[in-house]
Design a protein around this motif. Structure first.
Motif, PDB file in Angstrom:
ATOM      1  N   ALA A 148      63.488  70.711  65.652  1.00  0.00           N
ATOM      2  CA  ALA A 148      64.153  70.062  66.781  1.00  0.00           C
ATOM      3  C   ALA A 148      64.132  70.942  68.025  1.00  0.00           C
ATOM      4  O   ALA A 148      64.337  70.456  69.141  1.00  0.00           O
ATOM      5  CB  ALA A 148      65.596  69.727  66.398  1.00  0.00           C
ATOM      6  N   HIS A 149      63.900  72.243  67.854  1.00  0.00           N
ATOM      7  CA  HIS A 149      63.874  73.182  68.978  1.00  0.00           C
ATOM      8  C   HIS A 149      62.490  73.298  69.597  1.00  0.00           C
ATOM      9  O   HIS A 149      62.330  73.965  70.619  1.00  0.00           O
ATOM     10  CB  HIS A 149      64.357  74.560  68.524  1.00  0.00           C
ATOM     11  N   GLY A 150      61.493  72.676  68.993  1.00  0.00           N
ATOM     12  CA  GLY A 150      60.160  72.641  69.567  1.00  0.00           C
ATOM     13  C   GLY A 150      59.297  73.845  69.205  1.00  0.00           C
ATOM     14  O   GLY A 150      59.780  74.921  68.870  1.00  0.00           O
ATOM     15  N   THR A 151      58.002  73.619  69.281  1.00  0.00           N
ATOM     16  CA  THR A 151      56.982  74.652  69.088  1.00  0.00           C
ATOM     17  C   THR A 151      56.055  74.589  70.294  1.00  0.00           C
ATOM     18  O   THR A 151      55.744  73.499  70.789  1.00  0.00           O
ATOM     19  CB  THR A 151      56.185  74.408  67.792  1.00  0.00           C
ATOM     20  N   TYR A 152      55.622  75.759  70.775  1.00  0.00           N
ATOM     21  CA  TYR A 152      54.816  75.810  72.000  1.00  0.00           C
ATOM     22  C   TYR A 152      53.504  76.555  71.722  1.00  0.00           C
ATOM     23  O   TYR A 152      53.489  77.582  71.039  1.00  0.00           O
ATOM     24  CB  TYR A 152      55.588  76.514  73.117  1.00  0.00           C
ATOM     25  N   VAL A 153      52.421  76.023  72.261  1.00  0.00           N
ATOM     26  CA  VAL A 153      51.110  76.675  72.192  1.00  0.00           C
ATOM     27  C   VAL A 153      50.677  76.995  73.614  1.00  0.00           C
ATOM     28  O   VAL A 153      50.561  76.088  74.451  1.00  0.00           O
ATOM     29  CB  VAL A 153      50.072  75.788  71.495  1.00  0.00           C
ATOM     30  N   ASN A 154      50.500  78.279  73.888  1.00  0.00           N
ATOM     31  CA  ASN A 154      50.131  78.749  75.231  1.00  0.00           C
ATOM     32  C   ASN A 154      51.092  78.222  76.300  1.00  0.00           C
ATOM     33  O   ASN A 154      50.694  77.870  77.417  1.00  0.00           O
ATOM     34  CB  ASN A 154      48.690  78.336  75.565  1.00  0.00           C
ATOM     35  N   TYR A 209      48.435  81.417  71.586  1.00  0.00           N
ATOM     36  CA  TYR A 209      49.785  81.918  71.360  1.00  0.00           C
ATOM     37  C   TYR A 209      50.686  80.775  70.903  1.00  0.00           C
ATOM     38  O   TYR A 209      50.706  79.700  71.508  1.00  0.00           O
ATOM     39  CB  TYR A 209      50.348  82.541  72.638  1.00  0.00           C
ATOM     40  N   ILE A 210      51.413  81.009  69.818  1.00  0.00           N
ATOM     41  CA  ILE A 210      52.325  80.018  69.257  1.00  0.00           C
ATOM     42  C   ILE A 210      53.739  80.581  69.341  1.00  0.00           C
ATOM     43  O   ILE A 210      53.998  81.679  68.832  1.00  0.00           O
ATOM     44  CB  ILE A 210      51.981  79.693  67.794  1.00  0.00           C
ATOM     45  N   GLN A 211      54.655  79.831  69.982  1.00  0.00           N
ATOM     46  CA  GLN A 211      56.041  80.290  70.108  1.00  0.00           C
ATOM     47  C   GLN A 211      56.951  79.424  69.252  1.00  0.00           C
ATOM     48  O   GLN A 211      56.935  78.200  69.327  1.00  0.00           O
ATOM     49  CB  GLN A 211      56.515  80.243  71.558  1.00  0.00           C
ATOM     50  N   ALA A 212      57.767  80.100  68.428  1.00  0.00           N
ATOM     51  CA  ALA A 212      58.777  79.441  67.610  1.00  0.00           C
ATOM     52  C   ALA A 212      60.092  80.165  67.865  1.00  0.00           C
ATOM     53  O   ALA A 212      60.243  81.319  67.462  1.00  0.00           O
ATOM     54  CB  ALA A 212      58.404  79.497  66.129  1.00  0.00           C
ATOM     55  N   GLY A 213      61.024  79.507  68.538  1.00  0.00           N
ATOM     56  CA  GLY A 213      62.254  80.196  68.928  1.00  0.00           C
ATOM     57  C   GLY A 213      61.937  81.328  69.883  1.00  0.00           C
ATOM     58  O   GLY A 213      61.244  81.141  70.888  1.00  0.00           O
ATOM     59  N   GLN A 214      62.416  82.530  69.563  1.00  0.00           N
ATOM     60  CA  GLN A 214      62.144  83.702  70.385  1.00  0.00           C
ATOM     61  C   GLN A 214      60.944  84.508  69.885  1.00  0.00           C
ATOM     62  O   GLN A 214      60.636  85.569  70.423  1.00  0.00           O
ATOM     63  CB  GLN A 214      63.382  84.611  70.422  1.00  0.00           C
ATOM     64  N   VAL A 215      60.292  84.022  68.832  1.00  0.00           N
ATOM     65  CA  VAL A 215      59.167  84.735  68.232  1.00  0.00           C
ATOM     66  C   VAL A 215      57.861  84.134  68.743  1.00  0.00           C
ATOM     67  O   VAL A 215      57.672  82.916  68.723  1.00  0.00           O
ATOM     68  CB  VAL A 215      59.213  84.662  66.694  1.00  0.00           C
ATOM     69  N   VAL A 216      56.967  85.002  69.216  1.00  0.00           N
ATOM     70  CA  VAL A 216      55.651  84.567  69.689  1.00  0.00           C
ATOM     71  C   VAL A 216      54.588  85.180  68.783  1.00  0.00           C
ATOM     72  O   VAL A 216      54.563  86.400  68.564  1.00  0.00           O
ATOM     73  CB  VAL A 216      55.402  84.987  71.155  1.00  0.00           C
ATOM     74  N   PHE A 217      53.739  84.320  68.235  1.00  0.00           N
ATOM     75  CA  PHE A 217      52.629  84.754  67.395  1.00  0.00           C
ATOM     76  C   PHE A 217      51.323  84.596  68.170  1.00  0.00           C
ATOM     77  O   PHE A 217      51.196  83.706  69.018  1.00  0.00           O
ATOM     78  CB  PHE A 217      52.508  83.897  66.126  1.00  0.00           C
ATOM     79  N   GLN A 218      50.370  85.451  67.843  1.00  0.00           N
ATOM     80  CA  GLN A 218      49.006  85.216  68.307  1.00  0.00           C
ATOM     81  C   GLN A 218      48.193  84.739  67.111  1.00  0.00           C
ATOM     82  O   GLN A 218      48.195  85.375  66.060  1.00  0.00           O
ATOM     83  CB  GLN A 218      48.371  86.459  68.916  1.00  0.00           C
ATOM     84  N   PHE A 219      47.539  83.602  67.266  1.00  0.00           N
ATOM     85  CA  PHE A 219      46.716  83.045  66.201  1.00  0.00           C
ATOM     86  C   PHE A 219      45.357  83.715  66.240  1.00  0.00           C
ATOM     87  O   PHE A 219      44.655  83.676  67.241  1.00  0.00           O
ATOM     88  CB  PHE A 219      46.568  81.533  66.409  1.00  0.00           C
TER      89      PHE A 219
END
Length: 261
Positions: free
Chosen positions: A224-230, A245-255
């Motif tokens: 419900a808080h959303g997922t962001y790509v770039n 770049y994938i963002q989940a909450g305050q955590v950002v991953f690089q794919f």
């Protein structure tokens, strides 16, 4: 010789079932040798061959013991060689354990078990996590009944043997931590039920899903808080490319993805 890397271990686990991976990791962690311990043994009592005994070189250890480290010359040389010997030992041990875990009948990458529910491999309908709902994909038919697990019903497609994929934390959480993607369908979230568990309070229990389908990886928001790509919100299944770049909450991953699909 360089130290055994996480990428090497992930490559050895490619195609293993969840049970095989757990067994491999357990056996490897209990059987590997420590580089620092080997160096300490080599410096303190290496003239007795203890460092060579530690890495399984029994004959060299006996010879070193009987000759007093060849008048201390061999004893000093091993200060610079023993850590590389530990890496070689650990690398061989990992290969032996991987072969043992797979069993004598192994002839190639094992096919992962199909996701519950079955369905068309071209459809990517999302499912709901506990307390969290993702918008249904307009291209997918509505499910006949609630799924018993948070997995999408599309049939998994085996990962190519030469493909290595991981998520690397670059912001929030534990920066630098890598999560290797070993199966074609991966739920990412804070829950222990997730295939990739991210321990961070800003990450939802079931935050997003990665799926390998039709030769490419795709991401679907399940939070419900959303997922962001770039920096852009993910509404439905969205293709990924190496470096996104994938963002989940305050955590950002690089794919990251190495190899060919």
């Amino acid at each position: 010789m360089p130290e055994v890397t996480e990428m090497e271990l992930a490559a050895l686990m490619r195609g293993m079932t969840d049970q095989q991976r757990m067994l491999f990791i357990s056996l490897y962690n209990s059987g590997k040798k420590d580089r620092n311990i080997a160096l300490i043994l080599s410096v303190l009592i290496g003239y007795m061959g203890i460092d060579r005994f530690y890495v399984g070189d029994i004959l060299l250890g006996v010879l070193k013991l009987l000759t007093g480290g060849c008048c201390l010359l061999w004893y000093i040389v091993d200060w610079f060689l023993i850590m590389g010997r530990v890496d070689e030992y650990n690398r061989n041990k990992a290969r032996e354990i991987a072969a043992s875990v797979r069993g004598p009948g192994y002839e190639g990458p094992l096919q992962p078990p199909p996701s519950p529910g079955g369905g068309s491999p071209s459809a990517f309908p999302p499912t709901s996590g506990q307390g969290e709902r993702a918008e249904p994909s307009p291209s997918a038919p509505p499910p006949a009944a609630p799924e018993p697990t948070p997995r999408a019903p599309a049939q998994p497609q085996a990962l190519p043997a030469n493909l290595l994929v991981w998520l690397e934390v670059i912001q929030g959480g534990t920066v630098g931590q890598r999560f290797f993607v070993l199966t074609p369908d991966n739920l990412v979230g804070r829950s222990s039920e997730s295939d990739i568990q991210v321990i961070d309070p800003s990450v939802s229990r079931h935050h997003f899903r990665l799926k390998f389908q039709n030769g490419q990886f795709m991401v679907q928001n399940e939070s419900a808080h959303g997922t962001y790509v770039n920096g852009h919100p993910v509404a439905h299944w969205q293709p990924l490319k190496d470096g996104d770049y994938i963002q989940a909450g305050q955590v950002v991953f690089q794919f990251r993805m190495q190899g060919s699909t």
